[in-house]
Design a protein around this motif. Structure first.
Motif, PDB file in Angstrom:
ATOM      1  N   PHE A 171       0.818  -1.206   0.000  1.00 52.79           N
ATOM      2  CA  PHE A 171       0.000   0.000   0.000  1.00 52.79           C
ATOM      3  C   PHE A 171       0.856   1.262   0.000  1.00 52.79           C
ATOM      4  O   PHE A 171       0.473   2.276  -0.575  1.00 52.79           O
ATOM      5  N   ILE A 172       2.014   1.210   0.621  1.00 53.36           N
ATOM      6  CA  ILE A 172       2.941   2.342   0.559  1.00 53.36           C
ATOM      7  C   ILE A 172       3.419   2.533  -0.870  1.00 53.36           C
ATOM      8  O   ILE A 172       3.531   3.664  -1.360  1.00 53.36           O
ATOM      9  N   ALA A 173       3.682   1.436  -1.574  1.00 54.56           N
ATOM     10  CA  ALA A 173       4.078   1.529  -2.984  1.00 54.56           C
ATOM     11  C   ALA A 173       2.951   2.106  -3.830  1.00 54.56           C
ATOM     12  O   ALA A 173       3.191   2.902  -4.747  1.00 54.56           O
ATOM     13  N   LEU A 174       1.719   1.746  -3.519  1.00 58.49           N
ATOM     14  CA  LEU A 174       0.573   2.289  -4.247  1.00 58.49           C
ATOM     15  C   LEU A 174       0.441   3.799  -4.029  1.00 58.49           C
ATOM     16  O   LEU A 174       0.273   4.561  -4.987  1.00 58.49           O
ATOM     17  N   ILE A 175       0.544   4.227  -2.804  1.00 60.11           N
ATOM     18  CA  ILE A 175       0.459   5.657  -2.505  1.00 60.11           C
ATOM     19  C   ILE A 175       1.624   6.401  -3.149  1.00 60.11           C
ATOM     20  O   ILE A 175       1.456   7.487  -3.708  1.00 60.11           O
ATOM     21  N   GLY A 176       2.806   5.812  -3.113  1.00 61.11           N
ATOM     22  CA  GLY A 176       3.962   6.432  -3.760  1.00 61.11           C
ATOM     23  C   GLY A 176       3.794   6.540  -5.259  1.00 61.11           C
ATOM     24  O   GLY A 176       4.150   7.558  -5.868  1.00 61.11           O
ATOM     25  N   LEU A 179       1.055   6.834  -6.810  1.00 60.11           N
ATOM     26  CA  LEU A 179       0.041   7.857  -7.077  1.00 60.11           C
ATOM     27  C   LEU A 179       0.589   9.266  -6.891  1.00 60.11           C
ATOM     28  O   LEU A 179       0.299  10.157  -7.682  1.00 60.11           O
ATOM     29  N   CYS A 180       1.371   9.472  -5.862  1.00 64.25           N
ATOM     30  CA  CYS A 180       1.805  10.825  -5.503  1.00 64.25           C
ATOM     31  C   CYS A 180       3.090  11.280  -6.187  1.00 64.25           C
ATOM     32  O   CYS A 180       3.196  12.443  -6.574  1.00 64.25           O
ATOM     33  N   LEU A 181       4.060  10.406  -6.323  1.00 60.69           N
ATOM     34  CA  LEU A 181       5.373  10.818  -6.808  1.00 60.69           C
ATOM     35  C   LEU A 181       5.356  11.446  -8.196  1.00 60.69           C
ATOM     36  O   LEU A 181       5.957  12.504  -8.381  1.00 60.69           O
ATOM     37  N   PRO A 182       4.693  10.855  -9.189  1.00 60.18           N
ATOM     38  CA  PRO A 182       4.731  11.500 -10.509  1.00 60.18           C
ATOM     39  C   PRO A 182       4.156  12.908 -10.516  1.00 60.18           C
ATOM     40  O   PRO A 182       4.653  13.776 -11.230  1.00 60.18           O
ATOM     41  N   PHE A 183       3.148  13.131  -9.716  1.00 68.77           N
ATOM     42  CA  PHE A 183       2.548  14.458  -9.721  1.00 68.77           C
ATOM     43  C   PHE A 183       3.316  15.435  -8.845  1.00 68.77           C
ATOM     44  O   PHE A 183       3.490  16.597  -9.224  1.00 68.77           O
TER      45      PHE A 183
END
Length: 107
Positions: free
Chosen positions: A35-40, A42-46
């Motif tokens: 789930f941390i990878a999923l949130i990352g 989602l957030c990192l590219p933006f």
């Protein structure tokens, strides 16, 4: 009770609540790294790619004219599209790993 001491108490309450919520998520979710990878993803590219490009576009919008402005906008659109593709592929890979690990789905 002074205003500053009341604010300090609320700060400590908020910090403690955030720590307890984080601890509860760590207990409830056995594979938290997925789930941390999923949130990352989602957030990192933006946050790391799109936001600086958007800030640059807004800041220096009026300083470009003619062909320079067209190239300036094109550059930022390309950067934004790279962020969208990165977000899509990252989320796809993270969701695939979550489905494999949690629901034992073979893909």
């Amino acid at each position: 009770m002074e205003k500053n001491s009341l604010a300090t108490i609320w700060i400590y309450v908020l910090k403690t609540t955030i720590c307890i919520i984080t601890f509860a998520f760590a207990i409830m979710i056995p594979n938290l790294e997925l789930f941390i990878a999923l949130i990352g993803s989602l957030c990192l590219p933006f946050m790391a790619i799109s936001l600086p490009a958007l800030t640059d576009l807004i800041t220096f919008w009026s300083s470009h004219h003619g062909l320079s402005k067209a190239l300036f906008i094109t550059k930022h659109v390309v950067i934004f599209l790279i962020a969208v593709v990165g977000c899509y592929t990252g989320v796809q890979a993270s969701v695939r790993e979550i489905l494999i690990e949690v629901f034992k789905v073979q893909m």
